[in-house]
Design a protein around this motif. Structure first.
Motif, PDB file in Angstrom:
ATOM      1  N   GLU A   6       0.830  -1.196   0.000  1.00  0.00           N
ATOM      2  CA  GLU A   6       0.000   0.000   0.000  1.00  0.00           C
ATOM      3  C   GLU A   6       0.871   1.255   0.000  1.00  0.00           C
ATOM      4  O   GLU A   6       1.977   1.252   0.559  1.00  0.00           O
ATOM      5  CB  GLU A   6      -0.925   0.060   1.225  1.00  0.00           C
ATOM      6  N   CYS A  22      -2.680   0.092  -4.068  1.00  0.00           N
ATOM      7  CA  CYS A  22      -2.278  -1.251  -3.650  1.00  0.00           C
ATOM      8  C   CYS A  22      -1.597  -1.891  -4.854  1.00  0.00           C
ATOM      9  O   CYS A  22      -2.277  -2.290  -5.810  1.00  0.00           O
ATOM     10  CB  CYS A  22      -3.474  -2.063  -3.197  1.00  0.00           C
ATOM     11  N   TRP A  36     -10.304  -3.203   0.230  1.00  0.00           N
ATOM     12  CA  TRP A  36      -9.682  -2.258   1.147  1.00  0.00           C
ATOM     13  C   TRP A  36     -10.427  -2.334   2.471  1.00  0.00           C
ATOM     14  O   TRP A  36     -11.658  -2.211   2.498  1.00  0.00           O
ATOM     15  CB  TRP A  36      -9.751  -0.833   0.597  1.00  0.00           C
ATOM     16  N   CYS A  95      -4.843  -3.285   2.314  1.00  0.00           N
ATOM     17  CA  CYS A  95      -5.230  -3.952   1.075  1.00  0.00           C
ATOM     18  C   CYS A  95      -5.311  -5.457   1.335  1.00  0.00           C
ATOM     19  O   CYS A  95      -4.444  -6.020   2.031  1.00  0.00           O
ATOM     20  CB  CYS A  95      -4.210  -3.644  -0.007  1.00  0.00           C
TER      21      CYS A  95
END
Length: 117
Positions: A6, A22, A36, A95
């Motif tokens: 991320e 990501c 997310w 992520c």
């Protein structure tokens, strides 16, 4: 080997925007759902949005109309565009890659988002 990295977190004022990225490796997008998640101070981790190839996107009610999840097709990065940020959006954003076949989860290291005046 699946890896998620991320980037894009930071400190912003209420009403401002921020985009999280990501960057993935080892992902075959046709078999993964990318999500997310966020964890605010003293709160449990919650799903904010997720995306999968040729599937519907999901948004938690609190971010609908403000956040957008997308992929840089045909690239390997999934974004979370966050507009009209509020103090309650503050937290660590993670992520996640979920393998729809094996049901295995992979996580990134997280990106911190702080919304404060």
């Amino acid at each position: 080997q699946v890896q998620l990295v991320e980037s894009g977190g930071g400190l912003v004022q209420p009403g401002e925007s921020l985009t999280l990225s990501c960057t993935t490796s080892g992902i075959v997008f046709s078999v993964y759902t990318i999500g997310w998640y966020r964890q605010g101070p003293g709160k449990p981790r919650e799903l904010v949005a997720n995306w999968r190839l040729n599937g519907p996107t999901y948004y938690v009610d609190s971010v609908k109309g403000r956040f957008t999840i997308s992929r840089d097709n045909p690239g390997n990065t999934v974004y979370l565009q966050m507009n009209s940020l509020k103090p309650e959006d503050t937290g660590d954003y993670f992520c996640n890659a979920y393998n729809n076949w094996t049901h295995r989860n992979y996580w990134g290291q997280g990106a911190q988002v702080t919304v404060s005046s």
